[in-house]
Design a protein around this motif. Structure first.
Motif, PDB file in Angstrom:
ATOM      1  N   ILE A 178     -62.682  43.661  28.272  1.00 44.07           N
ATOM      2  CA  ILE A 178     -63.568  44.828  28.374  1.00 44.07           C
ATOM      3  C   ILE A 178     -65.025  44.398  28.477  1.00 44.07           C
ATOM      4  O   ILE A 178     -65.783  44.899  29.317  1.00 44.07           O
ATOM      5  CB  ILE A 178     -63.363  45.772  27.165  1.00 44.07           C
ATOM      6  CG1 ILE A 178     -62.003  46.468  27.258  1.00 44.07           C
ATOM      7  CG2 ILE A 178     -64.483  46.815  27.094  1.00 44.07           C
ATOM      8  CD1 ILE A 178     -61.658  47.307  26.048  1.00 44.07           C
ATOM      9  N   LEU A 179     -65.449  43.460  27.627  1.00 46.63           N
ATOM     10  CA  LEU A 179     -66.850  43.050  27.665  1.00 46.63           C
ATOM     11  C   LEU A 179     -67.192  42.337  28.969  1.00 46.63           C
ATOM     12  O   LEU A 179     -68.351  42.359  29.409  1.00 46.63           O
ATOM     13  CB  LEU A 179     -67.185  42.183  26.447  1.00 46.63           C
ATOM     14  CG  LEU A 179     -66.637  40.755  26.361  1.00 46.63           C
ATOM     15  CD1 LEU A 179     -67.583  39.757  27.018  1.00 46.63           C
ATOM     16  CD2 LEU A 179     -66.423  40.362  24.884  1.00 46.63           C
ATOM     17  N   ILE A 180     -66.202  41.726  29.615  1.00 42.03           N
ATOM     18  CA  ILE A 180     -66.452  41.043  30.893  1.00 42.03           C
ATOM     19  C   ILE A 180     -66.590  42.034  32.036  1.00 42.03           C
ATOM     20  O   ILE A 180     -67.556  41.986  32.811  1.00 42.03           O
ATOM     21  CB  ILE A 180     -65.311  40.056  31.220  1.00 42.03           C
ATOM     22  CG1 ILE A 180     -65.287  38.899  30.229  1.00 42.03           C
ATOM     23  CG2 ILE A 180     -65.469  39.513  32.641  1.00 42.03           C
ATOM     24  CD1 ILE A 180     -64.088  37.993  30.397  1.00 42.03           C
ATOM     25  N   PHE A 181     -65.638  42.952  32.143  1.00 41.00           N
ATOM     26  CA  PHE A 181     -65.529  43.760  33.355  1.00 41.00           C
ATOM     27  C   PHE A 181     -66.194  45.134  33.261  1.00 41.00           C
ATOM     28  O   PHE A 181     -66.290  45.827  34.280  1.00 41.00           O
ATOM     29  CB  PHE A 181     -64.051  43.932  33.728  1.00 41.00           C
ATOM     30  CG  PHE A 181     -63.397  42.643  34.132  1.00 41.00           C
ATOM     31  CD1 PHE A 181     -63.736  42.025  35.320  1.00 41.00           C
ATOM     32  CD2 PHE A 181     -62.458  42.030  33.302  1.00 41.00           C
ATOM     33  CE1 PHE A 181     -63.142  40.825  35.699  1.00 41.00           C
ATOM     34  CE2 PHE A 181     -61.858  40.833  33.663  1.00 41.00           C
ATOM     35  CZ  PHE A 181     -62.210  40.229  34.869  1.00 41.00           C
ATOM     36  N   SER A 182     -66.643  45.525  32.088  1.00 39.04           N
ATOM     37  CA  SER A 182     -67.274  46.836  31.974  1.00 39.04           C
ATOM     38  C   SER A 182     -68.605  46.873  32.723  1.00 39.04           C
ATOM     39  O   SER A 182     -69.436  45.981  32.589  1.00 39.04           O
ATOM     40  CB  SER A 182     -67.514  47.174  30.499  1.00 39.04           C
ATOM     41  OG  SER A 182     -68.328  48.337  30.402  1.00 39.04           O
ATOM     42  N   LEU A 207     -70.458  46.217  24.721  1.00 38.58           N
ATOM     43  CA  LEU A 207     -70.651  46.019  23.284  1.00 38.58           C
ATOM     44  C   LEU A 207     -69.416  46.457  22.505  1.00 38.58           C
ATOM     45  O   LEU A 207     -69.063  45.849  21.487  1.00 38.58           O
ATOM     46  CB  LEU A 207     -71.878  46.795  22.807  1.00 38.58           C
ATOM     47  CG  LEU A 207     -73.223  46.317  23.375  1.00 38.58           C
ATOM     48  CD1 LEU A 207     -74.367  47.183  22.841  1.00 38.58           C
ATOM     49  CD2 LEU A 207     -73.467  44.853  23.030  1.00 38.58           C
ATOM     50  N   ALA A 208     -68.735  47.498  22.994  1.00 40.18           N
ATOM     51  CA  ALA A 208     -67.474  47.908  22.366  1.00 40.18           C
ATOM     52  C   ALA A 208     -66.440  46.804  22.490  1.00 40.18           C
ATOM     53  O   ALA A 208     -65.611  46.599  21.585  1.00 40.18           O
ATOM     54  CB  ALA A 208     -66.964  49.196  23.005  1.00 40.18           C
ATOM     55  N   GLY A 209     -66.473  46.067  23.611  1.00 48.16           N
ATOM     56  CA  GLY A 209     -65.578  44.925  23.772  1.00 48.16           C
ATOM     57  C   GLY A 209     -65.861  43.851  22.742  1.00 48.16           C
ATOM     58  O   GLY A 209     -64.922  43.249  22.183  1.00 48.16           O
TER      59      GLY A 209
END
Length: 389
Positions: free
Chosen positions: A296-300, A307-309
């Motif tokens: 998530i933190l990579i592809f968001s 940050l949620a990742g």
């Protein structure tokens, strides 16, 4: 030993974990500044990070020797003072070779603190009679939050960077002085070892090579992976957010801060969580959740979701290692005094030396590919733990 003394020692140990997290994470917002100041590419920066980890790994086995001779309290005193004195130099050294020397020395200090505080924590836990290791590591994560954000905020609000670093160093020394007298002395530690050891030494393999055990290395390898993720967040999250998400350098430590908050919350409540849930749920579920957080933190495309990742990664990874430490202390026929240092050293090798590997991956491919490899490693942990005997 009196309950009051053990309670005071527990509190003092918590402060030392806080100090270690604060000292180590203060390096996070310095990484982009060092990269720019020294005009480094990713591979060159990775080599410097390797020197930091190398210093830690050199001192870890030697720390065990010093602890056996002088006790953890004296080792903690020496290593914390040394780390505090070296910290400002990480922000001002402008020669690459000298920076490597300073980072190596700083790594020596951090590695020594890690071994000493965990050794002290084990003894306090034995005397205390209840699990405390997750909460201790939670205080390390709290220190990670303070270090990652504190230095950046001091600089952002106008304090000269060198004075900001000196302020952090003074805080480290102040916390040490405040709690030093409550740490267990050498005699008290020996009494606890004699009283609370659950190993019949006559039944333990006496060979000096008793640590050459498959289970020990398997647990150590999985610890290596989990700690590598922590090291990656420390050394690479700020650069990732600055270069890939457009975050200002002064606030590029926000990702590590989010990760540290999640780790702190989960670890501070982890002792009761581990006692209630099956270890497979904690390890397998946590590994899958951590891998999801990395992706998530990579592809968001949005910073808030990235940050949620970081938060999901912290939540998932937080209590995996305490499970491994507990299992390492229960391996039949092997003394915990042998297995725990081996597992700890392999784990912290991931935290302090592993991120250098990410630098080389980032240089030859990209930083995103390097982060994707972390997600893959967490899946490997889940699979190994699922099918291990």
């Amino acid at each position: 030993m009196l309950d009051k003394k053990i309670s005071e020692a527990k509190r003092a140990t918590q402060f030392i974990f806080l100090v270690c997290g604060l000292a180590l994470s203060s390096w996070a917002p310095m990484v982009p500044l060092a990269k720019d100041r020294l005009h480094l590419n990713e591979a060159e920066l990775g080599f410097l990070l390797l020197l930091l980890g190398g210093g830690a790994l050199v001192m870890m086995p030697l720390s065990g020797f010093f602890i056996s001779k002088k006790g953890t309290r004296k080792v903690i005193l020496t290593s914390v003072l040394s780390a505090a004195l070296l910290l400002p130099f990480l922000l001002i050294v402008s020669d690459t070779y000298l920076m490597g020397i300073v980072l190596f020395a700083f790594g020596c200090c951090i590695g020594t603190i890690d071994v000493a505080m965990n050794s002290h924590g084990v003894q306090v836990q034995n005397a205390f009679g209840r699990p405390i290791m997750s909460s201790l590591h939670g205080l390390f994560s709290v220190g990670g939050l303070l270090g990652a954000m504190g230095l950046g905020f001091l600089i952002k609000f106008g304090l000269n960077p060198i004075y900001a670093a000196i302020t952090i160093s003074a805080l480290l020394i102040g916390l040490l002085v405040f709690q030093f007298r409550h740490l267990l002395n050498y005699t008290e530690e020996k009494e606890i070892i004699q009283k609370f050891s659950h190993v019949d030494e006559a039944q333990v393999v006496t060979s000096r090579f008793q640590w050459l055990n498959g289970t020990v290395f398997l647990l150590g390898f999985m610890c290596f992976i989990v700690f590598l993720s922590e090291g990656a967040m420390l050394d690479w999250s700020a650069i990732f957010l600055r270069d890939n998400k457009g975050v200002e350098s002064e606030f590029s430590g926000i990702g590590y801060a989010a990760f540290s908050v999640a780790m702190a919350v989960m670890r501070l409540t982890g002792d009761s969580l581990i006692s209630k849930l099956n270890s497979k749920i904690v390890v397998i579920g946590g590994s899958v959740l951590a891998a999801l957080g990395v992706l998530i933190l990579i592809f968001s495309p949005w910073l808030a979701l990235s940050l949620a990742g970081f938060v999901l990664l912290g939540v998932g990874a937080a209590n995996i290692v305490p499970v491994f430490f507990s299992e390492g202390g229960k391996i039949p026929g092997l003394s915990p005094t042998v297995t725990i240092p081996v597992i700890s050293t392999m784990g912290y090798a991931g935290q302090l030396a592993g991120p250098a590997l990410l630098g080389f991956i980032a240089h030859h491919f990209s930083l995103m590919v390097a982060f994707e490899s972390i997600a893959l490693l967490f899946i490997i942990v889940a699979v190994i733990y699922k099918f291990r005997k």
